[in-house]
Write a protein that holds these residues in place. Structure first.
Motif, PDB file in Angstrom:
ATOM      1  N   MET A 190       0.852  -1.185   0.000  1.00  0.00           N
ATOM      2  CA  MET A 190       0.000   0.000   0.000  1.00  0.00           C
ATOM      3  C   MET A 190       0.890   1.239   0.000  1.00  0.00           C
ATOM      4  O   MET A 190       1.869   1.309   0.759  1.00  0.00           O
ATOM      5  N   LYS A 191       0.567   2.218  -0.857  1.00  0.00           N
ATOM      6  CA  LYS A 191       1.359   3.439  -0.974  1.00  0.00           C
ATOM      7  C   LYS A 191       0.435   4.651  -1.013  1.00  0.00           C
ATOM      8  O   LYS A 191      -0.774   4.510  -1.271  1.00  0.00           O
ATOM      9  N   PRO A 192       0.931   5.858  -0.798  1.00  0.00           N
ATOM     10  CA  PRO A 192       0.074   7.054  -0.802  1.00  0.00           C
ATOM     11  C   PRO A 192      -0.332   7.468  -2.209  1.00  0.00           C
ATOM     12  O   PRO A 192       0.251   7.029  -3.201  1.00  0.00           O
ATOM     13  N   TYR A 193      -1.322   8.342  -2.265  1.00  0.00           N
ATOM     14  CA  TYR A 193      -1.719   8.946  -3.537  1.00  0.00           C
ATOM     15  C   TYR A 193      -0.624   9.910  -3.992  1.00  0.00           C
ATOM     16  O   TYR A 193       0.015  10.570  -3.173  1.00  0.00           O
ATOM     17  N   ASP A 194      -0.430   9.973  -5.293  1.00  0.00           N
ATOM     18  CA  ASP A 194       0.562  10.898  -5.840  1.00  0.00           C
ATOM     19  C   ASP A 194       0.037  12.327  -5.800  1.00  0.00           C
ATOM     20  O   ASP A 194      -1.176  12.580  -5.814  1.00  0.00           O
ATOM     21  N   GLY A 195       0.982  13.277  -5.794  1.00  0.00           N
ATOM     22  CA  GLY A 195       0.623  14.686  -5.877  1.00  0.00           C
ATOM     23  C   GLY A 195       0.053  15.235  -4.582  1.00  0.00           C
ATOM     24  O   GLY A 195      -0.042  14.543  -3.560  1.00  0.00           O
TER      25      GLY A 195
ATOM     26  N   VAL B  95      -9.846  11.985  15.677  1.00  0.00           N
ATOM     27  CA  VAL B  95     -10.407  13.323  15.841  1.00  0.00           C
ATOM     28  C   VAL B  95      -9.543  14.431  15.268  1.00  0.00           C
ATOM     29  O   VAL B  95     -10.049  15.477  14.862  1.00  0.00           O
ATOM     30  N   TRP B  96      -8.228  14.217  15.179  1.00  0.00           N
ATOM     31  CA  TRP B  96      -7.347  15.284  14.734  1.00  0.00           C
ATOM     32  C   TRP B  96      -6.948  15.180  13.269  1.00  0.00           C
ATOM     33  O   TRP B  96      -6.155  15.964  12.761  1.00  0.00           O
ATOM     34  N   GLN B  97      -7.473  14.207  12.536  1.00  0.00           N
ATOM     35  CA  GLN B  97      -6.971  13.946  11.182  1.00  0.00           C
ATOM     36  C   GLN B  97      -7.213  15.111  10.218  1.00  0.00           C
ATOM     37  O   GLN B  97      -6.461  15.282   9.263  1.00  0.00           O
ATOM     38  N   ASN B  98      -8.240  15.925  10.465  1.00  0.00           N
ATOM     39  CA  ASN B  98      -8.474  17.069   9.593  1.00  0.00           C
ATOM     40  C   ASN B  98      -7.547  18.242   9.879  1.00  0.00           C
ATOM     41  O   ASN B  98      -7.415  19.146   9.075  1.00  0.00           O
ATOM     42  N   GLU B  99      -6.889  18.209  11.043  1.00  0.00           N
ATOM     43  CA  GLU B  99      -5.992  19.296  11.423  1.00  0.00           C
ATOM     44  C   GLU B  99      -4.543  18.992  11.021  1.00  0.00           C
ATOM     45  O   GLU B  99      -3.759  19.895  10.755  1.00  0.00           O
ATOM     46  N   TYR B 100      -4.173  17.702  10.999  1.00  0.00           N
ATOM     47  CA  TYR B 100      -2.781  17.319  10.711  1.00  0.00           C
ATOM     48  C   TYR B 100      -2.718  16.538   9.406  1.00  0.00           C
ATOM     49  O   TYR B 100      -2.441  15.352   9.374  1.00  0.00           O
ATOM     50  N   GLN B 101      -3.002  17.202   8.326  1.00  0.00           N
ATOM     51  CA  GLN B 101      -2.972  16.539   7.025  1.00  0.00           C
ATOM     52  C   GLN B 101      -2.295  17.441   5.999  1.00  0.00           C
ATOM     53  O   GLN B 101      -2.152  18.625   6.177  1.00  0.00           O
TER      54      GLN B 101
ATOM     55  N   ARG C 149      -2.758   9.509   7.147  1.00  0.00           N
ATOM     56  CA  ARG C 149      -2.824   8.319   7.999  1.00  0.00           C
ATOM     57  C   ARG C 149      -1.717   7.335   7.645  1.00  0.00           C
ATOM     58  O   ARG C 149      -1.106   6.711   8.525  1.00  0.00           O
ATOM     59  N   LEU C 150      -1.454   7.178   6.353  1.00  0.00           N
ATOM     60  CA  LEU C 150      -0.384   6.262   5.937  1.00  0.00           C
ATOM     61  C   LEU C 150       0.981   6.785   6.374  1.00  0.00           C
ATOM     62  O   LEU C 150       1.831   6.035   6.872  1.00  0.00           O
ATOM     63  N   SER C 151       1.199   8.082   6.189  1.00  0.00           N
ATOM     64  CA  SER C 151       2.473   8.677   6.599  1.00  0.00           C
ATOM     65  C   SER C 151       2.679   8.533   8.100  1.00  0.00           C
ATOM     66  O   SER C 151       3.799   8.279   8.563  1.00  0.00           O
ATOM     67  N   ARG C 152       1.609   8.675   8.859  1.00  0.00           N
ATOM     68  CA  ARG C 152       1.686   8.537  10.309  1.00  0.00           C
ATOM     69  C   ARG C 152       2.086   7.117  10.703  1.00  0.00           C
ATOM     70  O   ARG C 152       2.913   6.914  11.594  1.00  0.00           O
ATOM     71  N   ALA C 153       1.500   6.122  10.028  1.00  0.00           N
ATOM     72  CA  ALA C 153       1.818   4.730  10.342  1.00  0.00           C
ATOM     73  C   ALA C 153       3.229   4.360   9.904  1.00  0.00           C
ATOM     74  O   ALA C 153       3.880   3.511  10.523  1.00  0.00           O
ATOM     75  N   ARG C 154       3.723   4.996   8.821  1.00  0.00           N
ATOM     76  CA  ARG C 154       5.072   4.702   8.333  1.00  0.00           C
ATOM     77  C   ARG C 154       6.161   5.411   9.130  1.00  0.00           C
ATOM     78  O   ARG C 154       7.350   5.255   8.861  1.00  0.00           O
ATOM     79  N   ARG C 155       5.758   6.175  10.129  1.00  0.00           N
ATOM     80  CA  ARG C 155       6.732   6.890  10.956  1.00  0.00           C
ATOM     81  C   ARG C 155       7.715   5.921  11.617  1.00  0.00           C
ATOM     82  O   ARG C 155       8.853   6.294  11.929  1.00  0.00           O
ATOM     83  N   VAL C 156       7.295   4.670  11.804  1.00  0.00           N
ATOM     84  CA  VAL C 156       8.164   3.694  12.464  1.00  0.00           C
ATOM     85  C   VAL C 156       9.449   3.472  11.671  1.00  0.00           C
ATOM     86  O   VAL C 156      10.524   3.262  12.257  1.00  0.00           O
ATOM     87  N   VAL C 157       9.371   3.517  10.336  1.00  0.00           N
ATOM     88  CA  VAL C 157      10.551   3.275   9.508  1.00  0.00           C
ATOM     89  C   VAL C 157      11.544   4.424   9.646  1.00  0.00           C
ATOM     90  O   VAL C 157      12.742   4.216   9.875  1.00  0.00           O
ATOM     91  N   GLU C 158      11.037   5.641   9.510  1.00  0.00           N
ATOM     92  CA  GLU C 158      11.896   6.816   9.615  1.00  0.00           C
ATOM     93  C   GLU C 158      12.576   6.878  10.975  1.00  0.00           C
ATOM     94  O   GLU C 158      13.764   7.168  11.077  1.00  0.00           O
TER      95      GLU C 158
END
Length: 415
Positions: free
Chosen positions: A276-281, A409-415, A295-304
């Motif tokens: 699974m990968k993010p949408y482009d652009g 609850v915060w997904q609209n603020e941190y996107q 949401r995907l970037s947040r979950a992938r934080r473990v790799v970074e």
């Protein structure tokens, strides 16, 4: 006639005398001035004595990235693999010295010349010791970097991702890094990557708790990033469905679409049935695609975070390695195995090391981010790749799910 014979006998005698003299000189062993250089005579009073003093002051963790108890345990486990026999001429370098020398090299990335003066061991010996010890560590700790083998183990990994990072059906997050090395002799540009410096690639799969599940090191930097993943055994087993991953399941009632278990990747990877990968652009703010990317970037934080902490603890990864690819591969693998081995040690991973995500979605940067940017670990290039139709449908289903029945609850603020 008689004088001619005498002259001939004298010539033969002279030649014989010279030959005997040469043979006598050759047979005599040249007397060595010394067997061991003076600087190396007090070897046992240098590195190990220094370490004993560090233990006494309780600061040994900074020297070897582990406490004294962990060091002694690891030393005893490696004893049979690393022990050398003494000779009539000199005492062998002990297992403790070999391990301590290697751990210091991994922790600092110091040159062999610098370590030579600290441990009173010649750089020629160091160049043999470090690869040997790294190989022994990898062999000993092999089970600490292990892909789940049962459906229950995969479901456990997935449940941890959902509980901790609010992303369902994730069985791991993957990424790759270019590890800078010196250009190998007679290699041309075989190892040059897209940034035009020689490198080998570190590819890794991690769970929700920053632990390495799978690692592959040594692929030449010139190979495309999609090719790096496809060159791994992980990819081959995913393609052949040999990893015993649970079958697709619906996310919740009353959904009818069955969602497979998948690995999270960035834009460098292909979107398919198990990736699974993010949408482009850049998507419109508030759209389900943009929320999905957050949401995907947040979950992938473990790799970074895992790569950042790994290079912060083992600074040999923070600078180009002046090693041949085979040796550099062993060094990188040894750091990963040691990282997993020491993950449970609170002194190795102190509070605040990783990014901390609070209940309101705020992210407190981990202490590893205060380090200067690594000169060695570089990101992979983003290469456009065609997605499968089924995978595109699944991603759209997940994106809608995140804005309807699985919101935070915060997904609209941190996107």
């Amino acid at each position: 006639m008689e004088s001619h014979v005498q002259r001939r006998r004298l010539a033969v005698a002279a030649v014989t005398f010279i030959l005997l003299k040469c043979l006598r000189k050759k047979s005599q062993k040249r007397k060595r001035r010394f067997w061991v250089k003076q600087i190396y005579k007090n070897r046992l009073e240098s590195g190990t004595q220094l370490y004993a003093e560090l233990v006494s002051d309780k600061v040994e963790h900074n020297f070897a990235r582990m406490n004294a108890n962990q060091f002694e345990i690891l030393c005893s486990l490696l004893n049979n693999k690393l022990r050398k026999n003494d000779t009539n001429y000199r005492d062998a370098i002990t297992v403790k010295e070999r391990l301590l020398l290697t751990l210091r090299f991994l922790a600092t990335g110091d040159s062999y010349v610098s370590l030579q003066y600290l441990f009173r061991i010649s750089k020629q010996s160091i160049s043999i010791i470090i690869p040997e010890v790294c190989e022994a560590i990898i062999d000993l700790l092999n089970d600490y970097v292990k892909v789940p083998s049962t459906k229950e183990e995969w479901r456990t990994v997935s449940q941890q991702f959902e509980n901790k990072w609010n992303f369902p059906h994730v069985i791991g997050a993957m990424d790759g890094k270019h590890v800078a090395i010196q250009s190998p002799f007679n290699s041309g540009n075989d190892f040059d990557n897209y940034k035009l410096f020689p490198s080998i690639v570190l590819f890794a799969l991690l769970d929700a708790n920053y632990r390495f599940l799978y690692v592959n090191v040594g692929t030449k930097g010139r190979i495309s990033d999609g090719g790096v993943f496809k060159s791994t055994n992980l990819y081959k087993k995913l393609e052949k469905k040999e990893l015993n991953i649970p079958p697709p399941e619906i996310l919740q009632v009353p959904y009818k679409i069955e969602v497979p278990y998948y690995i999270l990747g960035d834009k460098a990877f292909q979107l398919n049935d198990y990736t699974m990968k993010p949408y482009d652009g850049t998507r419109e703010r508030g759209s389900c695609e943009r929320i999905f990317n957050y949401r995907l970037s947040r979950a992938r934080r473990v790799v970074e975070n895992a790569f950042g902490v790994l290079s912060s603890a083992y600074r040999v990864l923070r600078k180009p390695m002046l090693l041949e690819p085979e040796t550099a591969t062993k060094v990188v693998l040894a750091t990963v195995h040691l990282y997993n081995y020491l993950r449970s040690n609170p002194n190795f991973i102190s509070p605040g090391t990783f990014d901390t995500v609070q209940e309101n979605g705020d992210v407190i940067p981990g202490s590893w981010r205060n380090e200067p940017p690594s000169q060695s670990l570089q990101p992979m290039a983003v290469v456009p790749r065609r997605a499968t139709e089924n995978a595109t449908t699944i991603r759209s289903h997940l994106a809608r799910h995140f804005v309807t029945n699985h919101t935070i609850v915060w997904q609209n603020e941190y996107q």
